[in-house]
Design an enzyme around this catalytic site. Sequence first.
Site, mmCIF file in Angstrom:
data_model
loop_
_atom_site.group_PDB
_atom_site.id
_atom_site.type_symbol
_atom_site.label_atom_id
_atom_site.label_comp_id
_atom_site.label_asym_id
_atom_site.label_seq_id
_atom_site.Cartn_x
_atom_site.Cartn_y
_atom_site.Cartn_z
ATOM 1 N N CYS A 105 9.923 -39.441 -14.942
ATOM 2 C CA CYS A 105 8.429 -40.070 -15.099
ATOM 3 C C CYS A 105 7.846 -40.270 -13.959
ATOM 4 O O CYS A 105 6.648 -41.392 -13.740
ATOM 5 C CB CYS A 105 8.761 -41.138 -16.104
ATOM 6 S SG CYS A 105 9.670 -42.491 -14.788
ATOM 7 N N GLY A 111 -6.441 -10.636 7.536
ATOM 8 C CA GLY A 111 -6.670 -11.316 9.052
ATOM 9 C C GLY A 111 -5.305 -9.786 9.745
ATOM 10 O O GLY A 111 -5.010 -10.421 11.258
ATOM 11 N N ARG A 171 -3.326 -0.998 -6.470
ATOM 12 C CA ARG A 171 -2.553 -2.235 -6.289
ATOM 13 C C ARG A 171 -3.012 -2.989 -8.205
ATOM 14 O O ARG A 171 -3.758 -2.718 -8.497
ATOM 15 C CB ARG A 171 -2.121 -3.561 -5.294
ATOM 16 C CG ARG A 171 -4.386 -3.306 -5.585
ATOM 17 C CD ARG A 171 -4.154 -4.324 -3.573
ATOM 18 N NE ARG A 171 -5.569 -4.825 -3.761
ATOM 19 C CZ ARG A 171 -5.615 -4.987 -2.910
ATOM 20 N NH1 ARG A 171 -5.654 -5.181 -1.941
ATOM 21 N NH2 ARG A 171 -7.507 -5.292 -2.789
ATOM 22 N N LYS A 184 0.880 -1.122 -0.144
ATOM 23 C CA LYS A 184 -0.022 -0.044 0.200
ATOM 24 C C LYS A 184 0.967 1.580 -0.202
ATOM 25 O O LYS A 184 1.024 2.053 -0.835
ATOM 26 C CB LYS A 184 -0.854 0.431 1.312
ATOM 27 C CG LYS A 184 -1.977 0.879 0.526
ATOM 28 C CD LYS A 184 -2.703 0.755 2.183
ATOM 29 C CE LYS A 184 -4.003 -0.846 2.502
ATOM 30 N NZ LYS A 184 -4.708 -1.009 3.977
ATOM 31 N N ARG A 198 -3.068 3.298 8.157
ATOM 32 C CA ARG A 198 -3.585 1.898 7.288
ATOM 33 C C ARG A 198 -2.591 0.870 7.160
ATOM 34 O O ARG A 198 -1.271 0.962 7.246
ATOM 35 C CB ARG A 198 -3.623 2.207 6.555
ATOM 36 C CG ARG A 198 -4.353 3.320 6.491
ATOM 37 C CD ARG A 198 -4.132 4.022 5.273
ATOM 38 N NE ARG A 198 -5.206 3.368 3.804
ATOM 39 C CZ ARG A 198 -5.221 3.836 2.597
ATOM 40 N NH1 ARG A 198 -4.785 4.848 2.084
ATOM 41 N NH2 ARG A 198 -6.352 2.839 1.643
ATOM 42 N N TYR A 215 13.516 -34.377 -20.646
ATOM 43 C CA TYR A 215 12.045 -33.927 -20.991
ATOM 44 C C TYR A 215 11.578 -34.397 -19.602
ATOM 45 O O TYR A 215 12.212 -35.040 -18.592
ATOM 46 C CB TYR A 215 11.471 -34.909 -21.838
ATOM 47 C CG TYR A 215 11.969 -36.751 -21.658
ATOM 48 C CD1 TYR A 215 10.934 -37.142 -20.975
ATOM 49 C CD2 TYR A 215 13.174 -37.283 -21.901
ATOM 50 C CE1 TYR A 215 11.512 -38.120 -20.348
ATOM 51 C CE2 TYR A 215 13.487 -38.657 -21.360
ATOM 52 C CZ TYR A 215 12.247 -39.741 -21.042
ATOM 53 O OH TYR A 215 12.740 -40.235 -20.562
ATOM 54 N N MET A 236 -4.529 -6.182 11.248
ATOM 55 C CA MET A 236 -5.519 -4.654 11.881
ATOM 56 C C MET A 236 -5.827 -4.199 10.339
ATOM 57 O O MET A 236 -5.009 -3.408 9.396
ATOM 58 C CB MET A 236 -4.495 -3.833 12.611
ATOM 59 C CG MET A 236 -5.669 -2.845 13.090
ATOM 60 S SD MET A 236 -5.044 -1.336 13.488
ATOM 61 C CE MET A 236 -4.957 -0.214 12.171
ATOM 62 N N HIS A 262 -5.133 -32.642 6.735
ATOM 63 C CA HIS A 262 -5.108 -33.858 6.420
ATOM 64 C C HIS A 262 -6.313 -34.065 5.257
ATOM 65 O O HIS A 262 -5.649 -35.178 4.751
ATOM 66 C CB HIS A 262 -5.806 -35.035 7.855
ATOM 67 C CG HIS A 262 -6.736 -36.385 7.043
ATOM 68 N ND1 HIS A 262 -7.410 -36.883 6.642
ATOM 69 C CD2 HIS A 262 -4.822 -37.200 7.308
ATOM 70 C CE1 HIS A 262 -6.477 -37.982 6.653
ATOM 71 N NE2 HIS A 262 -5.557 -38.491 6.588
ATOM 72 N N SER A 292 15.914 -42.695 -16.933
ATOM 73 C CA SER A 292 14.406 -41.857 -16.676
ATOM 74 C C SER A 292 14.338 -41.888 -14.582
ATOM 75 O O SER A 292 14.382 -42.574 -14.472
ATOM 76 C CB SER A 292 13.983 -42.411 -17.246
ATOM 77 O OG SER A 292 11.727 -41.674 -16.373
HETATM 78 P P1 ADP Z 1 -7.850 -1.902 3.384
HETATM 79 O O1 ADP Z 1 -6.892 -2.696 3.376
HETATM 80 O O2 ADP Z 1 -8.815 -2.746 4.563
HETATM 81 O O3 ADP Z 1 -8.993 -1.425 2.112
HETATM 82 P P2 ADP Z 1 -7.689 0.736 3.588
HETATM 83 O O4 ADP Z 1 -6.465 1.068 4.577
HETATM 84 O O5 ADP Z 1 -7.711 0.949 2.494
HETATM 85 O O6 ADP Z 1 -7.604 -0.913 4.195
HETATM 86 O O7 ADP Z 1 -9.164 1.943 4.393
HETATM 87 C C1 ADP Z 1 -10.056 0.986 4.514
HETATM 88 C C2 ADP Z 1 -11.668 2.523 4.225
HETATM 89 O O8 ADP Z 1 -10.856 3.674 3.947
HETATM 90 C C3 ADP Z 1 -10.762 2.706 2.655
HETATM 91 O O9 ADP Z 1 -11.551 3.084 1.664
HETATM 92 C C4 ADP Z 1 -9.871 3.045 2.319
HETATM 93 O O10 ADP Z 1 -10.070 4.133 1.511
HETATM 94 C C5 ADP Z 1 -10.663 4.410 2.808
HETATM 95 N N1 ADP Z 1 -9.313 5.518 3.185
HETATM 96 C C6 ADP Z 1 -8.094 5.325 4.595
HETATM 97 N N2 ADP Z 1 -7.216 6.238 4.106
HETATM 98 C C7 ADP Z 1 -8.226 7.743 4.117
HETATM 99 C C8 ADP Z 1 -8.055 9.306 4.091
HETATM 100 N N3 ADP Z 1 -6.605 9.003 4.104
HETATM 101 N N4 ADP Z 1 -9.132 9.309 3.983
HETATM 102 C C9 ADP Z 1 -10.336 9.070 3.567
HETATM 103 N N5 ADP Z 1 -10.565 7.697 3.335
HETATM 104 C C10 ADP Z 1 -9.264 6.769 3.513
HETATM 105 MG MG MG Z 2 -7.101 -0.462 0.845
#
Ligand code: ADP
Ligand code: MG
Length: 902
Positions: free
Chosen positions: A854, A107, A343, A29, A98, A874, A109, A459, A786
């Site tokens: 093989c 999973g 991304r 990100k 973020r 091969y 934060m 398993h 082989s």
């Molecule tokens: P995720 O990885 O779960 O997408 P994000 O960090 O991208 O988490 O953020 C979750 C939501 O919050 C996204 O929709 C993102 O666009 C929005 N968001 C994050 N930072 C900002 C910001 N600075 N201003 C407005 N919206 C934000």
């Molecule tokens: Mg996002």
Amino acid sequence: MAAQETVEHKYVYDFAEGNKDLKDLLGGKGANLAEMTNLGLPVPPGFTITTEACKAYLTTGREPDGLAAQIEAHLESLEREMGRKLGDPQDPLLVSVRSGAKFSMPGMMETVLNVGLNDRSVVGLSAQAGGNDRFAWDSYRRLIQMFGKTVCEVPGEEFEHALDDAKRAKGTQNDLDLDADDLRGLVDAYKKIFAKHTGREFPQEPREQLDLAIRAVFESWNAERAVVYRRQERIPADLGTAVNVVAMVFGNLGADSGTGVAFTRDPASGAQGIYGDYLANAQGEDVVAGIRNTVPLQELEQLDKKSYDELLDYMARLEEHYKDLCDIEFTIERGKLWMLQTRVGKRTAAAAFVIAGQLVDEGLIDLDEALHRVNGAQLAQLMFPRFQLDHEFQPVAKGIGASPGAASGKVVFTSARAVELAAEGESVILVRRETNPDDLSGMIAAKGILTSRGGKTSHAAVVARGMGKTCVSGADELEVNVPAKRFTVAGQTVNEGDVVSIDGTTGKVYLGEVPVMPSEVVQYFEGSLDPEHIDNPLVRAVHRIMTHADATRRLRVRTNADTGADAARARRFGAEGIGLCRTEHMFLGDRRELVERLILASTDEERQTALAALLPLQRDDFVEIFREMDGLPVTVRLIDPPLHEFLPPLEQLAVNVAVAQERGEDVAKEEALLAAVRRMHEENPMLGLRGVRLGLVIPGLFAMQVRAIAEAAVAVTRDGGSACPEIMVPLVGAVQELETVRAEAEKIIAEVVGDSGVEVLIGTMIEVPRAALTAGQIAEAAQFFSFGTNDLTQMGWGFSRDDVEGAFFWRYLELGIFGISPFESIDRDGVGRLVRIAADEGRAARPGLKLGVCGEHGGDPESVHFFHEVGLDYVSCSPFRVPVARLEAGRAVLTTTGSDSR
Ligand code: ADP
Ligand code: MG
Ligand code: MG
């Protein structure tokens, strides 16, 4: 700033300082936010705290020296740039915090928005927004909610309930009907919830909010869900996550504001166009939370044409820049567009091929790059039949796609019942909480396996993949009650005998029988779809990329086939010969009788008679195979399994004898068989009288097979065809074994072949570790090697596949002793080393020695790359895997230059 302290580690990067290639340090990100910033796209300013800071925090349990000061410095410059101070009571700067690791990872934060709000700055925020109290209080209650949930682990439902209560009191279902006073009340309620669960008041100090949120992101790297996910996806555990601090922009300022997601192409089909969703008057997380209904992105054109056009322009620029499908998050604040994330987007297997093909057409990438961007696992997925889903079928649960395929059948809960129903010709799906070794026979009998627990290395998952059987594991919405023979899911009860359908690729579970449709990709390989003349973008892309893979690869691809029909099919799939034709099936069916006579023969004459009767049958089999593989090499393996495998089991014979005696019938033959079975019993058949050992012990057995092969080759060649047989001696451990067999074989070949022009090679399998270690000697007597990597793995590790895969592999995977089962993908360090030694020493002794593999590894993507590196000529694999091997053999040539695949 700390100018003299040149040794100080740099832990914080402004967006303007990073770029997309710094994912290791800045996370995906952060690196991409930096890239967009540098491209001149409107990204709200901010900075990224590196993965190194996270790693330092996780090892020492505290923030590394210098981090706090660096954050302070970058925050100050952010404040200067924005002309506002974090949490300032009059005119506050707010930020989002973020997480963002190198690989996107559910999973961990999530994000905390609106950091910097408190009882005083909420008033300033309202003033900033032109006296919009509602907006300010809505933002504040969101902060407490997100902060409480993700930073302080307050149960999210409590906030949800309070929100529901507020809406009920107001007599509405829509958040937007709550006014400023309602939201102020909600903030009070949220603060109480916060205090109740944390034992403290909601922190009012903006910088403390920021620091706690940053620390929570660091710690979320080791949250259980994140750990489990990493293990499943084989993401290294020591990468750490970066933290992005971004100035807030607001999509919830009214009808001229909003937030959305966009894809530059359809991530499901790869089709070109504009895909995405938009939600007016909302903050980011509302879109994914599904609180209100989004509208298709196209509708933004009516709502805000200027922002829409601008967005389209950025989308085109991002695609052009990344040369790939991008996914994007954006927010519009009062008619001003902000880019919040991009991304290279995830996509389905079909979309991966289609998009790679399109990008070549558009001149953005070349064919090498297209080949690099797809992989064998995706191709394999596209070769399975698929469920034909219409709106009628909605999944009732989603687990982990543990072993691909589409399977429907009656639900059973025990192995015994699975075996029973399958014997009656029913398709069954074995449903368990988790499977264990006792379930093996049921797993074999079932069409598919469904468990409510366990991941990709459970398993069930490991065994199912080993069997090539469809499996969905860890569908935890299922409440499985084995004694009661039922499970419940989504409020419905499914009893034994009810039909379910499971998709081992997507992990989805459906009630009822979903119709299955054949794979277009297989139809194409089969030759029934002409890529030049059908309007199917997937088939066209596959054709194009496969053609390029074939032109690129050095490795040849052969198939393992024992019948003419298999040979023909594999040839259509692109096989360039047979690498393993097993002859033992030619001893089955009504030919068993002859084998029994051979085994029971007490004189040379009896034995010769039995062999003479087998000879024409084998010859006819070979004729058929040589015809199908006209002009291509066919490696025939002389008989390999112990002969007692062709006799009835001991118990059955004992019963037969007893019954016949009772009736006063003649039991001489049964008794003789029984005696033979007793005599031939082995404690360890895998290590017993088999392979070359049989040939040396039973006079005439190999001679008969060699004669059948040579005669068949001559017959086909005389008919105007071209047969290229290669006789392969199994289980050789010493050159003397091979020399003995070869001397006899060469005499027969010379006699049969005469002046027909047929050439017959003689070589050996390398499947006993001793053979690999003495390959230099063995090569003196072998025209080819082989590698039988199945046996080489079994004997290299000292375990038998049938016994161990279900018994303890799950544990070894869990403990990380294996990254992946050594039967799925070759163990490079151990078994692979044996292959390397044998290849090197064999070639040193006999330059130009033909080398192939093989074992089943021949069709495994990772292993194909290894065999390419080692320099084999091969790989040979089952017909269905031939296209996968062709593709990966092409990719293997490119790997040295390529980036990581997705
Ligand atoms: P995720 O990885 O779960 O997408 P994000 O960090 O991208 O988490 O953020 C979750 C939501 O919050 C996204 O929709 C993102 O666009 C929005 N968001 C994050 N930072 C900002 C910001 N600075 N201003 C407005 N919206 C934000
Ligand atoms: Mg996002
Ligand atoms: Mg073997």
